[in-house]
Design a protein around this motif. Structure first.
Motif, PDB file in Angstrom:
ATOM      1  N   UNK A   1       0.809  -1.217   0.000  1.00  0.00           N
ATOM      2  CA  UNK A   1       0.000   0.000   0.000  1.00  0.00           C
ATOM      3  C   UNK A   1       0.843   1.268   0.000  1.00  0.00           C
ATOM      4  N   UNK A   2       2.109   1.143   0.345  1.00  0.00           N
ATOM      5  CA  UNK A   2       2.958   2.333   0.430  1.00  0.00           C
ATOM      6  C   UNK A   2       3.132   3.023  -0.916  1.00  0.00           C
ATOM      7  N   UNK A   3       3.059   2.253  -1.988  1.00  0.00           N
ATOM      8  CA  UNK A   3       3.232   2.849  -3.310  1.00  0.00           C
ATOM      9  C   UNK A   3       1.929   3.131  -4.027  1.00  0.00           C
ATOM     10  N   UNK A   4       0.798   2.997  -3.320  1.00  0.00           N
ATOM     11  CA  UNK A   4      -0.507   3.200  -3.939  1.00  0.00           C
ATOM     12  C   UNK A   4      -1.205   4.414  -3.350  1.00  0.00           C
ATOM     13  N   UNK A   5      -2.158   4.945  -4.094  1.00  0.00           N
ATOM     14  CA  UNK A   5      -2.927   6.085  -3.602  1.00  0.00           C
ATOM     15  C   UNK A   5      -4.320   6.055  -4.214  1.00  0.00           C
ATOM     16  N   UNK A   6      -5.198   6.859  -3.670  1.00  0.00           N
ATOM     17  CA  UNK A   6      -6.528   7.034  -4.230  1.00  0.00           C
ATOM     18  C   UNK A   6      -7.346   5.762  -4.291  1.00  0.00           C
ATOM     19  N   UNK A   7      -8.081   5.614  -5.383  1.00  0.00           N
ATOM     20  CA  UNK A   7      -9.013   4.496  -5.535  1.00  0.00           C
ATOM     21  C   UNK A   7      -8.297   3.150  -5.547  1.00  0.00           C
ATOM     22  N   UNK A   8      -7.096   3.098  -6.134  1.00  0.00           N
ATOM     23  CA  UNK A   8      -6.379   1.821  -6.190  1.00  0.00           C
ATOM     24  C   UNK A   8      -5.932   1.389  -4.802  1.00  0.00           C
ATOM     25  N   UNK A   9      -5.486   2.328  -3.994  1.00  0.00           N
ATOM     26  CA  UNK A   9      -5.112   1.990  -2.618  1.00  0.00           C
ATOM     27  C   UNK A   9      -6.328   1.479  -1.848  1.00  0.00           C
ATOM     28  N   UNK A  10      -7.453   2.138  -2.041  1.00  0.00           N
ATOM     29  CA  UNK A  10      -8.676   1.724  -1.360  1.00  0.00           C
ATOM     30  C   UNK A  10      -9.108   0.331  -1.811  1.00  0.00           C
ATOM     31  N   UNK A  11      -8.992   0.068  -3.120  1.00  0.00           N
ATOM     32  CA  UNK A  11      -9.371  -1.247  -3.655  1.00  0.00           C
ATOM     33  C   UNK A  11      -8.515  -2.361  -3.058  1.00  0.00           C
ATOM     34  N   UNK A  12      -7.200  -2.155  -3.051  1.00  0.00           N
ATOM     35  CA  UNK A  12      -6.293  -3.185  -2.546  1.00  0.00           C
ATOM     36  C   UNK A  12      -6.472  -3.373  -1.043  1.00  0.00           C
ATOM     37  N   UNK A  13      -6.650  -2.274  -0.305  1.00  0.00           N
ATOM     38  CA  UNK A  13      -6.857  -2.377   1.145  1.00  0.00           C
ATOM     39  C   UNK A  13      -8.109  -3.195   1.458  1.00  0.00           C
ATOM     40  N   UNK A  14      -9.157  -2.986   0.672  1.00  0.00           N
ATOM     41  CA  UNK A  14     -10.395  -3.732   0.884  1.00  0.00           C
ATOM     42  C   UNK A  14     -10.187  -5.219   0.603  1.00  0.00           C
ATOM     43  N   UNK A  15      -9.432  -5.532  -0.455  1.00  0.00           N
ATOM     44  CA  UNK A  15      -9.140  -6.936  -0.761  1.00  0.00           C
ATOM     45  C   UNK A  15      -8.296  -7.572   0.343  1.00  0.00           C
ATOM     46  N   UNK A  16      -7.351  -6.811   0.885  1.00  0.00           N
ATOM     47  CA  UNK A  16      -6.518  -7.341   1.969  1.00  0.00           C
ATOM     48  C   UNK A  16      -7.374  -7.664   3.184  1.00  0.00           C
ATOM     49  N   UNK A  17      -8.328  -6.784   3.500  1.00  0.00           N
ATOM     50  CA  UNK A  17      -9.210  -7.054   4.638  1.00  0.00           C
ATOM     51  C   UNK A  17     -10.022  -8.326   4.406  1.00  0.00           C
ATOM     52  N   UNK A  18     -10.510  -8.489   3.189  1.00  0.00           N
ATOM     53  CA  UNK A  18     -11.242  -9.712   2.875  1.00  0.00           C
ATOM     54  C   UNK A  18     -10.347 -10.933   2.933  1.00  0.00           C
ATOM     55  N   UNK A  19      -9.113 -10.782   2.468  1.00  0.00           N
ATOM     56  CA  UNK A  19      -8.168 -11.899   2.481  1.00  0.00           C
ATOM     57  C   UNK A  19      -7.829 -12.316   3.908  1.00  0.00           C
ATOM     58  N   UNK A  20      -7.722 -11.348   4.818  1.00  0.00           N
ATOM     59  CA  UNK A  20      -7.430 -11.681   6.221  1.00  0.00           C
ATOM     60  C   UNK A  20      -8.506 -12.593   6.801  1.00  0.00           C
ATOM     61  N   UNK A  21      -9.739 -12.347   6.420  1.00  0.00           N
ATOM     62  CA  UNK A  21     -10.832 -13.186   6.917  1.00  0.00           C
ATOM     63  C   UNK A  21     -10.785 -14.580   6.291  1.00  0.00           C
ATOM     64  N   UNK A  22     -10.318 -14.663   5.043  1.00  0.00           N
ATOM     65  CA  UNK A  22     -10.249 -15.962   4.355  1.00  0.00           C
ATOM     66  C   UNK A  22      -9.102 -16.815   4.883  1.00  0.00           C
TER      67      UNK A  22
END
Length: 377
Positions: free
Chosen positions: A30-51
């Motif tokens: 996430x350090x190299x991401x910003x805006x919508x792409x950072x938000x998209x990846x962060x959301x996927x990471x949260x989902x992945x943590x649950x999986x």
């Protein structure tokens, strides 16, 4: 007391909910991401943590490479506790297992890394693959031009089974045209992959026939060519000098030979080469869809390709990677590109892979056998 406990539990759950984005923020990616792409990846990471897991299958990724990719993926995406189940199986076993799971409606696999192009097109038509356009897909324009990609369901690197010369036996010899193989001095020195027993070499032969006439192969067979099925056995036969020239050698086998002190050098003839799509796709009923999407981003992207190319060089569907910060790794990548250039630098024979049918495979396999016969190894 009971009300106090309920209140404490509610506060605890609320704290967890607030803390979740902070966990994702710890991910280095996430350090190299910003805006919508950072938000998209962060959301996927949260989902992945649950999986908490990923199940993936391949017939071309080696176990050691898979383990390195898993470790780097977990570090990059801040998922240290993630569990990976990697199945290193033959194409036929992967196909059988996935089809059985689909019929039983009990899919356990998330990601497929395979080169079974007709099968993946079948899965796509039946709605059994997830349409996922990774941000990395824009780099695979060369694969798109070669009709190797799958309309948002996958992009492809290439399996190129091409000419390799043992220059330890034949110093300085270069094969820049397929017709160079017809030189009488190579009689008894040429090896061909046995298409009589596998779809892979049949598809390679089918591609060759788009640019070379049947008469060429009849003349090639008259050179007393050898037939061997499996890639490692072909490599060993060329390394030993039993045959000095292979025609269906994968790039990584040249690197293996060179590490063992044998100067096996690949050549990509000017008439063209057959590029079999090596695809990465997500099953529609993948049990870990968030992790699967992140893994696809990683596998198709620079971090995953650094690992793959430095260990198992293959012909990428994307251009050469940015320079690696480690000079030793960059030196490995430079060597890998010499052995396996990206397909944008090669003359790839265009094939409409989506419309290759089982009847086509049977037709070309029968023609191959009529010319070369059947191998015994």
């Amino acid at each position: 007391m009971k009300a106090r406990m309920i209140g404490w539990a509610g506060a605890f759950l609320a704290a967890l909910a607030l803390a979740a984005p902070a966990w994702a923020a710890d991910a280095p990616i996430l350090q190299g991401l910003s805006g919508a792409e950072r938000e998209r990846v962060a959301k996927l990471i949260e989902g992945a943590r649950k999986e908490g897991a990923l199940d993936y299958m391949s017939h071309f990724v080696q176990v050691g490479t898979a383990r390195l990719m898993e470790a780097e993926f977990k570090r990059l995406y801040g998922l240290p506790g993630h569990k990976f189940n990697f199945a290193d199986r033959t194409t036929s076993i992967i196909l059988r297992r996935v089809e059985e799971e689909i019929r039983a409606n009990k899919v356990t696999a998330d990601v497929l890394l395979v080169s079974a192009v007709s099968w993946l097109h079948s899965l796509k038509r039946r709605g059994e693959l997830t349409k996922y356009v990774s941000p990395e897909d824009k780099h695979y324009a060369a694969a798109e031009k070669a009709k190797m990609n799958g309309d948002g369901h996958w992009v492809a690197d290439a399996q190129l089974n091409t000419i390799s010369v043992n220059q330890s036996v034949l110093p300085g010899v270069a094969i820049n045209s397929w017709y160079d193989l017809l030189n009488p001095k190579w009689k008894g020195k040429i090896l061909v992959g046995d298409a009589s027993r596998t779809e892979t070499y049949t598809l390679v032969y089918m591609g060759w026939r788009q640019v070379l006439p049947k008469e060429f192969f009849q003349k090639l067979a008259a050179q007393k060519t050898g037939l061997i099925l499996r890639g490692p056995e072909q490599r060993r036969a060329v390394m030993s000098g039993e045959f000095a020239i292979g025609t269906t050698i994968m790039a990584r086998h040249n690197m293996v030979a060179q590490k063992e002190g044998v100067k096996m050098v690949p050549f990509y003839p000017k008439e063209g080469v057959t590029a079999l799509p090596m695809m990465s796709a997500i099953l529609a009923k993948a049990p870990h869809p968030n992790t699967a999407r992140l893994f696809i981003d990683f596998y198709r992207g620079v971090p995953g390709k650094y690992i793959q190319m430095s260990r198992e060089p293959g012909n990428m569907g994307r251009p050469e990677l940015p320079p690696h910060p480690d000079p030793k790794v960059q030196a490995q990548l430079k060597k890998a590109y010499e052995i396996a250039p990206p397909i944008e630098k090669l003359n790839v024979i265009p094939i409409d892979w989506e419309n290759v049918k089982p009847a086509d495979v049977k037709k070309w396999q029968a023609e191959f056998v009529s010319i070369f016969g059947k191998g015994t190894k």
